[in-house]
Design an enzyme around this catalytic site. Structure first.
Site, PDB file in Angstrom:
ATOM      1  N   PRO A  91       0.818  -1.223   0.000  1.00 23.66           N
ATOM      2  CA  PRO A  91       0.000   0.000   0.000  1.00 23.66           C
ATOM      3  C   PRO A  91       0.849   1.269   0.000  1.00 23.66           C
ATOM      4  O   PRO A  91       1.745   1.413   0.821  1.00 23.66           O
ATOM      5  CB  PRO A  91      -0.801  -0.107   1.303  1.00 23.66           C
ATOM      6  CG  PRO A  91      -0.636  -1.509   1.777  1.00 23.66           C
ATOM      7  CD  PRO A  91       0.652  -1.995   1.222  1.00 23.66           C
ATOM      8  N   GLU A  92       0.577   2.140  -0.946  1.00 26.01           N
ATOM      9  CA  GLU A  92       1.173   3.471  -0.975  1.00 26.01           C
ATOM     10  C   GLU A  92       0.035   4.469  -0.723  1.00 26.01           C
ATOM     11  O   GLU A  92      -1.078   4.056  -0.378  1.00 26.01           O
ATOM     12  CB  GLU A  92       1.841   3.728  -2.336  1.00 26.01           C
ATOM     13  CG  GLU A  92       2.933   2.695  -2.666  1.00 26.01           C
ATOM     14  CD  GLU A  92       3.675   2.988  -3.967  1.00 26.01           C
ATOM     15  OE1 GLU A  92       3.734   4.160  -4.372  1.00 26.01           O
ATOM     16  OE2 GLU A  92       4.186   2.040  -4.576  1.00 26.01           O
TER      17      GLU A  92
END
Ligand SMILES: [Zn+2]
Length: 277
Positions: free
Chosen positions: A2-3
């Site tokens: 996840p960014e």
């Protein structure tokens, strides 16, 4: 992994369900998730707490509580916050029962995710100050703030963009996509970027992250939206993971390099390394 767009997707999807709800009961099953706090202490502090809003700084999801404290969540590699139990529930590390009968599940296969409860806004600011730099979706994020952050730095621009203390929320995927759109070679020393290049980079970072949010993130392996769905940003990648394929701008072949210890995808025609001056 996840960014920013994936975390923002979680925030937007979860807030209507979690905002203004009271946590009836909390269970923390994994010591590592809340370390150095104790799972029972964190669960006891969350039980009875009312959620006000959900915020985000960089890759941190902020669950603000009515007593002024905040649960700071980092999904790291494989963390997911889910509104419904997956078909085959596995790797459940924590659960929040809400006063409307719903349960929010936290799953994390690799167990790198963290939950930290901070007491008040001051403690939250302190926590974030040493961990998260510029917020790329803030209106005051401009090429000039990048110029200040990168001034005098000889490190490759990609390493600087990935440094969360300089620019929050950008990871390997969106760094490569933005550098390609900005026509900047990832090995260019950050401090050597011209104002024009910095301007292109600031615009490209914002555009790549906004496109990621619109696509509800990228699901490469593990990321799920809170409803258990997949993001679709991976279908829009222009260079990331596309070595051997043609560049969508010029048609030359995309290659894979290693920059800052990370697999890095570029078009060697669109992204030229400036000659050392
Ligand atoms: Zn190209």
């Amino acid at each position: 992994v996840p960014e920013l767009p994936e975390v923002e997707t979680v925030r937007r999807r979860l807030e209507p369900h979690l905002g203004e709800r009271t946590i009836a009961a909390a269970r923390v099953h994994d010591t590592r998730l809340v370390d150095p706090a104790r799972p029972d202490d964190v669960a006891a502090a969350l039980a009875g707490a009312t959620v006000t809003t959900l915020g985000r700084r960089g890759k941190y999801l902020l669950v603000h509580l009515a007593d002024g404290s905040t649960l700071v969540v980092h999904l790291r590699m494989t963390g997911n916050l889910l509104l419904a139990a997956p078909a085959t529930p596995a790797h459940i590390r924590a659960e929040l029962d809400l006063d409307d009968g719903a349960t929010v599940l936290y799953t994390d296969q690799r167990r790198f995710g963290t939950w930290r409860l901070v007491a008040d806004d001051e403690a939250l600011d302190q926590f974030l100050a040493t961990r998260v730099g510029l917020e790329p979706l803030d209106p005051d994020f401009t090429w000039r703030s990048l110029q200040t952050a990168f001034r005098g730095r000889r490190a490759p621009v990609k390493a600087l963009v990935l440094d969360q203390r300089l620019v929050g929320g950008v990871g390997n995927i969106y760094a490569d996509e933005a550098l390609h759109a900005a026509r900047i070679h990832p090995l260019t020393p950050g401090g050597a970027l011209s104002p024009a290049a910095l301007r292109r980079l600031a615009d490209a970072l914002r555009a790549a992250l906004e496109m990621g949010i619109e696509a509800q993130g990228a699901t490469i392996r593990d990321f799920r939206t809170p409803a258990g769905g997949y993001g679709s940003m991976q279908e829009r990648f222009r260079v990331f993971g596309r070595d051997g394929e043609p560049c969508p701008v010029c048609g030359k072949t995309i290659v894979k390099l290693r920059v800052a210890g990370r697999g890095t995808y570029i078009c060697p025609h669109c992204q030229r390394l400036p000659r050392p001056s």
